[in-house]
Enzyme design. Sequence first.
Site, PDB file in Angstrom:
ATOM      1  N   CYS A  46      17.580  15.593  22.845  1.00 15.76           N
ATOM      2  CA  CYS A  46      18.362  15.189  24.017  1.00 15.76           C
ATOM      3  C   CYS A  46      19.836  14.923  23.668  1.00 15.76           C
ATOM      4  O   CYS A  46      20.132  14.113  22.794  1.00 15.76           O
ATOM      5  CB  CYS A  46      17.728  13.928  24.598  1.00 15.76           C
ATOM      6  SG  CYS A  46      18.758  13.053  25.778  1.00 15.76           S
ATOM      7  N   VAL A 158      15.300   8.933  27.788  1.00 15.74           N
ATOM      8  CA  VAL A 158      15.869   8.454  26.534  1.00 15.74           C
ATOM      9  C   VAL A 158      17.372   8.712  26.626  1.00 15.74           C
ATOM     10  O   VAL A 158      17.784   9.637  27.330  1.00 15.74           O
ATOM     11  CB  VAL A 158      15.280   9.196  25.310  1.00 15.74           C
ATOM     12  CG1 VAL A 158      13.879   8.755  25.038  1.00 15.74           C
ATOM     13  CG2 VAL A 158      15.381  10.712  25.448  1.00 15.74           C
ATOM     14  N   GLU A 173      21.496   3.713  29.397  1.00 14.39           N
ATOM     15  CA  GLU A 173      22.593   4.628  29.742  1.00 14.39           C
ATOM     16  C   GLU A 173      23.417   4.881  28.474  1.00 14.39           C
ATOM     17  O   GLU A 173      24.092   3.982  27.965  1.00 14.39           O
ATOM     18  CB  GLU A 173      23.439   4.000  30.856  1.00 14.39           C
ATOM     19  CG  GLU A 173      24.732   4.718  31.168  1.00 14.39           C
ATOM     20  CD  GLU A 173      24.597   6.212  31.375  1.00 14.39           C
ATOM     21  OE1 GLU A 173      23.698   6.649  32.110  1.00 14.39           O
ATOM     22  OE2 GLU A 173      25.387   6.965  30.745  1.00 14.39           O
ATOM     23  N   SER A 174      23.337   6.110  27.987  1.00 10.63           N
ATOM     24  CA  SER A 174      23.934   6.405  26.679  1.00 10.63           C
ATOM     25  C   SER A 174      25.425   6.089  26.600  1.00 10.63           C
ATOM     26  O   SER A 174      25.917   5.626  25.574  1.00 10.63           O
ATOM     27  CB  SER A 174      23.702   7.876  26.329  1.00 10.63           C
ATOM     28  OG  SER A 174      24.313   8.709  27.289  1.00 10.63           O
TER      29      SER A 174
HETATM   30  N1  LIG Z   1      22.099   8.871  32.024  1.00  5.94           N
HETATM   31  C1  LIG Z   1      21.215   9.024  30.973  1.00  5.94           C
HETATM   32  C2  LIG Z   1      20.574  10.399  31.007  1.00  5.94           C
HETATM   33  C3  LIG Z   1      19.518  10.527  29.939  1.00  5.94           C
HETATM   34  C4  LIG Z   1      18.602  11.723  30.233  1.00  5.94           C
HETATM   35  O1  LIG Z   1      18.704  12.402  31.276  1.00  5.94           O
HETATM   36  N2  LIG Z   1      17.674  11.977  29.290  1.00  5.94           N
HETATM   37  C5  LIG Z   1      16.714  13.061  29.469  1.00  5.94           C
HETATM   38  C6  LIG Z   1      16.581  13.900  28.208  1.00  5.94           C
HETATM   39  S1  LIG Z   1      17.914  14.958  27.886  1.00  5.94           S
HETATM   40  C7  LIG Z   1      15.323  12.479  29.624  1.00  5.94           C
HETATM   41  O2  LIG Z   1      14.927  11.577  28.921  1.00  5.94           O
HETATM   42  N3  LIG Z   1      14.546  13.051  30.543  1.00  5.94           N
HETATM   43  C8  LIG Z   1      13.158  12.724  30.671  1.00  5.94           C
HETATM   44  C9  LIG Z   1      12.662  12.956  32.058  1.00  5.94           C
HETATM   45  O3  LIG Z   1      13.477  13.167  32.949  1.00  5.94           O
HETATM   46  O4  LIG Z   1      11.428  12.913  32.216  1.00  5.94           O
HETATM   47  C10 LIG Z   1      21.976   8.775  29.686  1.00  5.94           C
HETATM   48  O5  LIG Z   1      23.028   9.398  29.465  1.00  5.94           O
HETATM   49  O6  LIG Z   1      21.532   7.938  28.920  1.00  5.94           O
END
Ligand SMILES: N[C@@H](CCC(=O)N[C@@H](CS)C(=O)NCC(=O)O)C(=O)O
Length: 370
Positions: A46, A158, A173-174
């Site tokens: 990710c 994540v 939130e990263s």
């Molecule tokens: N806003 C979040 C976005 C994080 C995000 O979208 N992570 C994706 C992976 S690239 C995730 O964990 N997706 C799992 C899902 O949607 O089930 C950040 O930047 O921390």
Amino acid sequence: MSKQWASNNNGAFKRQVSSFRETISKQHPIYKPAKGRYWLYVSLACPWAHRTLITRAAKGLTSVIGCSVVHWHLDEKGWRFLDMEKQLEDKGDFLEHWHDAAGGIKTAKEDASKSFAAIKNDSERFMVDATNEPHYGHKRISDLYYKSDPQYSARFTVPVLWDLETQTIVNNESSEIIRIMNSNVFDEFVDDKYKEVDLVPEHLEAQIDDFNSWVYDNINNGVYKTGFAEKAEVYESEVSHVFEHLNKVEKILSDKYAGLEAKYGKDDRQKILSEFFSVGNQLTESDIRLYTTIIRFDPVYVQHFKCNFTSIRAGYPFIHLWVRNLYWNYDAFRFTTDFNHIKLHYTRSHTRINPLGITALGPKPDIQHL
Ligand SMILES: N[C@@H](CCC(=O)N[C@@H](CS)C(=O)NCC(=O)O)C(=O)O
């Protein structure tokens, strides 16, 4: 077939807003800085989680904030950890890989680099490329969300920054997690050399925020909006935005390179590279946030998300030099970049985009030498 992203009826991808937005500081009533109190849960695939891993390493926090890695395969229930009990039941597979890994005879990772066909897409396979969840034995990232908030009803994303003391999510939130890590609240626990590292120095903060904001919308999230578009017109407009903004980055970096050549002379490549960054003349958060998309671009986004006007290596000599400089000259970048996780995650998890789950082997190599 389950959908792993939300889209509106215009066929456009919408990323959900993160729900846990606390910070860590001496003044905070609950979340005080401490060594070993916080834990980071990431996927190596990710790009958002990757930001936090690079920042954690660049700030010398690897022995202050622990870390667990989920398996690269995202299924309909979300991300999962290595399931030790299951592996013990499934003795043959477990022992075979355990001996391989321990004895260094043949790891599954080496298999994967030879042929991705060796890696199965079922959720039962031995997950050599994940860690377990060491505190509660959780099987999934969703367990952490429910432990933190039993009513939680959004996606289980994540990265997650977790507090072992209150057993809650501090932040998911990263962009905020990396600011917490950079804020020097952990200074008393790190070596002196890391106290000097400031990824958002005050004199560059406005420029960093500006750069990050158009890079986020048009490049970081732009590749997702392109790849997850469900109508041709949406795809065509998004892919054009991505390449317009890569052109913009290329121009910034080529101007920067010309300025550094004028300063140090054409031949002092080492000096030039030591200041060859996207904002200012030092490594900043903007480099970290741009890197996690650019490093995935040729191996995944070109073919999987159809961002294929050109590749970074063929079409953007200055971005290509910049990304190789970060990868080959900075451990925080190289050691947190796992091309197997990256390639396998996208191509085997997004079954709507790639129903047969065949992972493209190229480009070779994943990243070229400097
Ligand atoms: N806003 C979040 C976005 C994080 C995000 O979208 N992570 C994706 C992976 S690239 C995730 O964990 N997706 C799992 C899902 O949607 O089930 C950040 O930047 O921390």
